[in-house]
Design an enzyme around this catalytic site. Sequence first.
Site, PDB file in Angstrom:
ATOM      1  N   ARG A  25      60.053  57.237  16.955  1.00  0.00           N
ATOM      2  CA  ARG A  25      60.202  56.655  15.278  1.00  0.00           C
ATOM      3  C   ARG A  25      60.603  57.150  15.000  1.00  0.00           C
ATOM      4  O   ARG A  25      62.418  57.675  14.066  1.00  0.00           O
ATOM      5  CB  ARG A  25      58.441  56.926  14.510  1.00  0.00           C
ATOM      6  CG  ARG A  25      58.365  56.606  13.306  1.00  0.00           C
ATOM      7  CD  ARG A  25      59.577  57.849  12.039  1.00  0.00           C
ATOM      8  NE  ARG A  25      58.544  58.775  11.940  1.00  0.00           N
ATOM      9  CZ  ARG A  25      58.876  59.867  11.634  1.00  0.00           C
ATOM     10  NH1 ARG A  25      60.176  59.843  10.722  1.00  0.00           N
ATOM     11  NH2 ARG A  25      58.213  60.771  11.168  1.00  0.00           N
ATOM     12  N   GLU A 155      55.227  65.846   3.520  1.00  0.00           N
ATOM     13  CA  GLU A 155      57.092  65.838   3.679  1.00  0.00           C
ATOM     14  C   GLU A 155      57.853  67.749   3.306  1.00  0.00           C
ATOM     15  O   GLU A 155      57.455  67.478   1.861  1.00  0.00           O
ATOM     16  CB  GLU A 155      57.535  64.913   3.291  1.00  0.00           C
ATOM     17  CG  GLU A 155      59.125  64.867   3.673  1.00  0.00           C
ATOM     18  CD  GLU A 155      59.564  62.923   2.317  1.00  0.00           C
ATOM     19  OE1 GLU A 155      60.990  63.196   3.508  1.00  0.00           O
ATOM     20  OE2 GLU A 155      59.289  62.514   2.097  1.00  0.00           O
TER      21      GLU A 155
END
Length: 527
Positions: A25, A155
């Site tokens: 990923r 994040e």
Amino acid sequence: MGTPKKLNTYQRILPFVEIMDSTLRDGEQTNGVSFLPHEKLVMARKLLSDVNVDRIEVASARVSEGEHEAVSKICAYAQKMGLLSRVEVLGFVDGGQSIDWIDSCGGRVVNLLAKGSLKHCTHQLHKTPEEHINDILSEVEYAASKGISVNLYLEDWSNGMKDSPEYVYQLMDQLTSANHLSSSITRFMLPDTLGVMNPLQVIEYFRKMIKRYPDVHFDFHAHNDYDLAVSNSLAAVLSGAKGLHVTVNGLGERCGNAPMASVQAILKDQFHAKTNIVESQLNDLSRMVESFSGITVAPNQPIVGENVFTQVAGVHADGDSKDKLYYNELVPERFGRKREYALGKNSGKANIAKNLEELGLELTPEQTRRVTERITELGDKKEIVTQEDLPFIVSDVLKHDGSEDKVKLISYMVSTAYGLRPGANVKVEINGQQYDGSAVGDGQYDAFVKALRYIYKKYLNRTFPVLANYQVTIPPGGRTDALVQTVISWHYNGGILRTRGLDADQTEAAIKATFKMLNIIENEIPN
């Protein structure tokens, strides 16, 4: 920012560290890297079954049909092997679309991407913290209804802790207490999304998170923009992180992520932490990912680089023979590799003896000395002489036994230019007398031989042998800087005389073979 004083406040390292590999990923976000579905399946199988990482993150949801195919194949394999809970897919807070996509692939774990800084929440999502938290809660609830477990990325957490820690705590407080949802989020994953942290900051921020949320499983996800991904990962574990995110060969966006092999070696050797990684598989895995990604591993990359277990200096090889004086815990066999001793102008007899031993070749001290001299000579012309070159060099030295040459090359010059025939000017010494000759030919070596023929006919009134066959080979590997072995056959006295020359330059190799032939003939002529 963290300070040296705060280093004394971190917790003891945990006895076991969970490793999540994100090569398929985050690693695929390396510029120019795109894996095909079957390549992802092959790497996933290697990671899960051979290397035995705890978890793999294999894709981002809703990216493409190719990703859907890849994730479906990986999930089908993992389901068959009883490993499906170890396969994870990045998903987004998008009203259930990512969850549905993952569900349609057969996936059972989503790594949900939430905003870990106030700036990202307000400027990218244009939402208040309360709105974003409610959206996350809805997503987690929907995943649970589908039987999909959730890990949550915060994040830009590193900038969140630096610039808006109150936002990070507000998010965590509600997600770990709101209507028993804490049990629905398995892991909270804390990324240094922009790679801006240093180890002291990691220790400070992790200490604060763990002190405030002692029962939460925290992962750390490092980026390498300041070349600190490995150090920051270590700092996170020292401060109580239960899991680390890595990629093979350090692939990843911009400067990449923390390399799996380096993280594994440091955890085990420096801090005696345990992981489930099978170290002997790391080199094969690195080569596989190197091949599929097209990103070459730097020769000096720790653990998996080409040069890492190669000793160049002769004194190091000598020390290795004397109670392994230049060994450390990073023994190559541990990682499925072997120690090598480079051959070149810095090698010395010890390096060469090690390589001869590896090949099963036994030479006398005098022969070893002459082979060493030949390798030193070649090393001045060629950066590295490989082990594959060594049998060629030994043959070259031993077949030409070092007796005093009666025919010597004093100097020569060969030239070639577009539209003109190659030419050669040659000066030789034959039985103590020097002669000059020049000629043109169909190639540089042809011109050189014709110049010799001229000398032998004009000055010695002798016939020069006729070439019967000219063969060029290089040792295995096919590199542009490989040694060249030239084997030349000559018609002589009703038979065939065969000589060989070895050099980094093809013409030079042919010239050496020629002078060996001339000396054989000269030694047969009575004085």
